[in-house]
Design a protein around this motif. Structure first.
Motif, PDB file in Angstrom:
ATOM      1  N   UNK A  25       0.794  -1.236   0.000  1.00 33.35           N
ATOM      2  CA  UNK A  25       0.000   0.000   0.000  1.00 33.35           C
ATOM      3  C   UNK A  25       0.824   1.283   0.000  1.00 33.35           C
ATOM      4  N   UNK A  26       2.149   1.197   0.252  1.00 31.68           N
ATOM      5  CA  UNK A  26       2.926   2.438   0.358  1.00 31.68           C
ATOM      6  C   UNK A  26       4.160   2.476  -0.544  1.00 31.68           C
ATOM      7  N   UNK A  27       4.920   1.403  -0.601  1.00 29.90           N
ATOM      8  CA  UNK A  27       6.216   1.478  -1.286  1.00 29.90           C
ATOM      9  C   UNK A  27       6.296   0.828  -2.661  1.00 29.90           C
ATOM     10  N   UNK A  28       5.201   0.240  -3.106  1.00 25.85           N
ATOM     11  CA  UNK A  28       5.241  -0.350  -4.456  1.00 25.85           C
ATOM     12  C   UNK A  28       3.847  -0.181  -5.065  1.00 25.85           C
ATOM     13  N   UNK A  29       2.877  -0.928  -4.533  1.00 22.78           N
ATOM     14  CA  UNK A  29       1.483  -0.640  -4.860  1.00 22.78           C
ATOM     15  C   UNK A  29       1.031   0.512  -3.949  1.00 22.78           C
ATOM     16  N   UNK A  34      -5.886   5.907   0.980  1.00 27.93           N
ATOM     17  CA  UNK A  34      -5.124   6.028   2.234  1.00 27.93           C
ATOM     18  C   UNK A  34      -4.198   7.243   2.170  1.00 27.93           C
ATOM     19  N   UNK A  35      -3.521   7.443   1.034  1.00 25.20           N
ATOM     20  CA  UNK A  35      -2.625   8.608   0.868  1.00 25.20           C
ATOM     21  C   UNK A  35      -3.423   9.899   1.088  1.00 25.20           C
ATOM     22  N   UNK A  36      -4.634   9.910   0.535  1.00 21.05           N
ATOM     23  CA  UNK A  36      -5.499  11.084   0.657  1.00 21.05           C
ATOM     24  C   UNK A  36      -5.822  11.355   2.143  1.00 21.05           C
ATOM     25  N   UNK A  41      -4.813  14.457   7.190  1.00 19.87           N
ATOM     26  CA  UNK A  41      -4.359  14.476   8.586  1.00 19.87           C
ATOM     27  C   UNK A  41      -3.157  15.415   8.776  1.00 19.87           C
ATOM     28  N   UNK A  42      -2.207  15.411   7.836  1.00 17.86           N
ATOM     29  CA  UNK A  42      -1.078  16.354   7.967  1.00 17.86           C
ATOM     30  C   UNK A  42      -1.583  17.792   7.885  1.00 17.86           C
ATOM     31  N   UNK A  43      -2.571  18.017   7.016  1.00 16.02           N
ATOM     32  CA  UNK A  43      -3.108  19.380   6.886  1.00 16.02           C
ATOM     33  C   UNK A  43      -3.744  19.819   8.206  1.00 16.02           C
TER      34      UNK A  43
END
Ligand code: 5GP
Length: 197
Positions: A25-29, A34-36, A41-43
């Motif tokens: 889910x993060x480093x290849x696919x 989830x990224x959204x 959350x960072x915002x």
């Protein structure tokens, strides 16, 4: 961030040498939904500061930084390159960092025209371990004369100390999942206390 921690627990594999593999889910696919959610959350976490630009490093930082930018008024995303290219022209900031996963030194390059002195920058990356990658980006930011408002990290491995070293220098580090320990034999992963978001 509970949805990220749950995902790591479900799909992450703990490798020997303190490597957490999350390539489904993060480093290849990439799980864009989830990224959204991570960007949102960072915002929320950095809503009190001015952010003019997001800086990250290729490759895995790019997707999460671009999703995050949508929540920071579509500020530009600049990614540091890890190799010279004939497409890189003009003046460049260049430093060298040691890669935790590849176990070798490589260059980190940003064209000078994309970091304007006085800009307020948020640095985003997928993993924070010993802090080498982020320290490389920081030194480029210092040379460029930009203001680093903080770091948005997907997965911090707190036990490796890079995050706390940055906090001790006064930087704000917001990690959405902070791994306190992980065991390659049992696959057990322990996170620092997190809220229910
Ligand atoms: P550091 O420079 O903080 O020691 O390591 C951070 C960089 O190494 C990140 O940009 C990430 O690419 C990589 N990295 C460090 N630890 C891990 C890990 O456990 N899993 C993965 N997939 N990448 C890692």
């Amino acid at each position: 961030m509970k949805i990220l921690e749950d995902r790591i627990r479900r799909e992450g594999t703990v490798k020997h040498g303190n490597v957490l593999k999350v390539d489904s889910f993060l480093n290849h696919q990439c799980d864009v939904a989830l990224f959204d959610a991570m960007g949102e959350e960072w915002a929320r976490l950095f809503k009190d500061v001015r952010i003019d630009k997001i800086l990250t490093i290729e490759a895995s930082g790019i997707g999460i930084a671009c999703c995050a930018a949508r929540y920071f008024h579509n500020v530009p995303v600049v990614f540091a390159k890890k190799a010279q290219s004939i497409n890189l022209d003009g003046d460049q900031y260049c430093t060298s960092i040691y890669s935790f996963t590849k176990q070798k030194e490589f260059p980190v390059i940003v064209a000078k025209k994309f970091l304007v002195p006085g800009e307020h920058v948020l640095i985003i990356d997928d993993f924070l371990a010993n802090g080498n990658a982020l320290n490389g980006l920081l030194s480029i930011c210092e040379e460029a004369g930009v203001v680093v408002e903080g770091f948005g990290i997907a997965v911090e491995k707190g036990f490796q100390g890079g995050g706390d070293a940055l906090r001790a220098r006064g930087y704000r580090v917001e990690s959405l999942a902070n791994v306190l320990s992980m065991d390659p034999e049992t696959g057990q992963i322990e996170f620092a206390d997190s809220d229910s978001s």
